[in-house]
Scaffold this active site. Structure first.
Site, mmCIF file in Angstrom:
data_model
loop_
_atom_site.group_PDB
_atom_site.id
_atom_site.type_symbol
_atom_site.label_atom_id
_atom_site.label_comp_id
_atom_site.label_asym_id
_atom_site.label_seq_id
_atom_site.Cartn_x
_atom_site.Cartn_y
_atom_site.Cartn_z
ATOM 1 N N LYS A 50 0.840 -1.208 0.000
ATOM 2 C CA LYS A 50 0.000 0.000 0.000
ATOM 3 C C LYS A 50 0.873 1.255 0.000
ATOM 4 O O LYS A 50 0.595 2.224 -0.702
ATOM 5 C CB LYS A 50 -0.908 0.014 1.237
ATOM 6 C CG LYS A 50 -2.055 -0.985 1.158
ATOM 7 C CD LYS A 50 -2.817 -1.109 2.474
ATOM 8 C CE LYS A 50 -3.883 -2.190 2.350
ATOM 9 N NZ LYS A 50 -4.564 -2.494 3.612
ATOM 10 N N GLN A 94 -4.587 -1.291 9.762
ATOM 11 C CA GLN A 94 -4.464 -2.577 9.058
ATOM 12 C C GLN A 94 -5.122 -3.685 9.889
ATOM 13 O O GLN A 94 -4.816 -3.856 11.071
ATOM 14 C CB GLN A 94 -2.973 -2.890 8.815
ATOM 15 C CG GLN A 94 -2.728 -4.179 8.057
ATOM 16 C CD GLN A 94 -3.273 -4.164 6.621
ATOM 17 O OE1 GLN A 94 -3.227 -3.160 5.924
ATOM 18 N NE2 GLN A 94 -3.823 -5.285 6.194
ATOM 19 N N ASP A 117 -10.620 3.733 4.735
ATOM 20 C CA ASP A 117 -11.168 2.412 4.397
ATOM 21 C C ASP A 117 -12.699 2.427 4.317
ATOM 22 O O ASP A 117 -13.295 1.415 3.923
ATOM 23 C CB ASP A 117 -10.730 1.391 5.462
ATOM 24 C CG ASP A 117 -9.638 0.458 4.945
ATOM 25 O OD1 ASP A 117 -9.449 0.391 3.718
ATOM 26 O OD2 ASP A 117 -8.998 -0.203 5.776
#
Ligand code: NAD
Length: 282
Positions: A50, A94, A117
């Protein structure tokens, strides 16, 4: 039947070029804060990837790797600091988190306006009431991949196998908004094979290798395989018996190289969306 392999890597590069152009036009550099708790090897690989892609499109990604014994309270307090930090646009935690931490409580601590997200209840709520703001990345990735082979989705029978907050549920809403007829299957679905055989488009997000075999799929279906499974021989495979689908389905995403690269790209698209909104409001 000729089967089209949907190239997620190529589509991701196209999207990344557009993101790069958007970033270049901004008068500040978008910043994504990435929080990794512990040192799970798979999570470390995902985070590294990422950050590499972020750098490629001109987004600053700051990694905060916290000790595996970080408490839930300390993690939430850290997120609150990032919420208040003017330099930070997007915040990503994460997943999975260590077992002693309640992931839902941690996600809820993220300012919904910095929720890269799109997983806070505020952002999921916006999606479900028809005023989407930041939308979860994997569902957006799936939709973009489907549209490359089926631009008009109205009236299509879509079966989604999996009902997680991360993938299945928000994807169902995105496809309803495209006027699809959506069936959501899950671990308690009776006769999964029969349900899957109704699909014009079949999306599988479970995490079980070879769950979907040829007999689950009618000829000509489009398959999006979200699953990521690491076999004993280290090979990465999806949830669908990929080789057997060639010549049987009209299009399919490979694993790796399908949904994964587009998911990362959507994370960066969300980060730019946040930064653009913050720039406008300043
Ligand atoms: P999850 O464990 O939260 O959800 C799995 C879902 O599968 C559940 O809703 C469950 O009801 C359903 N399920 C379990 N067993 C089943 C069965 N036998 N038949 C039908 N349904 C069944 O997982 P998740 O976070 O949604 O992720 C699913 C998979 O997608 C995992 O392999 C994950 O690694 C992968 N994933 C990939 C990406 C990507 O970018 N490619 C992103 C997110 C998740």
């Amino acid at each position: 039947m000729e089967t089209q392999i949907i190239d997620g890597k190529a589509l991701a590069i196209e999207y990344q070029e557009k993101i790069k152009t958007q970033v270049a036009k901004m008068n500040r550099t978008p910043t994504l804060a990435v929080i990794l708790v512990g040192n799970d090897p798979a999570s470390e690989i995902y985070v590294r990837h990422k950050r590499q892609v972020a750098e490629r499109v001109g987004i600053i990604s700051e990694l905060f790797q916290l000790s595996p014994i970080t408490t839930e309270e300390a993690l939430i307090a850290f997120i609150q600091e990032l919420n208040a930090n003017d330099k930070v646009d997007g915040i990503l935690v994460q997943l999975p988190l260590p077992k002693h931490i309640n992931a839902d409580a941690v996600i809820e601590a993220i300012d919904p306006n910095k929720d890269a997200d799109g997983l806070t209840s505020a952002n999921l709520g916006h999606l479900f009431v028809g005023t989407p703001n930041l939308v979860p990345c994997t569902p957006m990735a799936c939709l973009a991949l489907i549209k490359t082979v089926c631009p008009i989705l109205q009236g299509k029978n879509v079966v989604i196998v999996g009902r997680s907050k991360l993938v299945g549920k928000p994807l169902s809403q995105l496809l309803l908004d495209e006027n699809c007829t959506v069936t959501q299957a899950h671990s308690k679905t009776v006769n999964l094979k029969k349900v899957c055989r109704e699909a014009d488009i079949l999306i599988v997000a479970v995490g079980k290798p070879n769950l979907i075999t040829k007999s689950f799929v009618k000829k000509g279906t489009i398959i999006i395989d979200v699953g990521i499974n690491r076999l004993k021989n280290k090979k990465i495979v999806g949830d669908v018996e990929f080789d057997k689908m060639i010549g049987h389905v009209s299009a399919i995403t490979p694993v790796p190289g399908g949904v994964g690269p587009m998911t990362v790209t959507m994370l960066l698209q969300n980060t730019v969306q946040i930064a653009q909104k913050r720039q406008k409001n300043n």
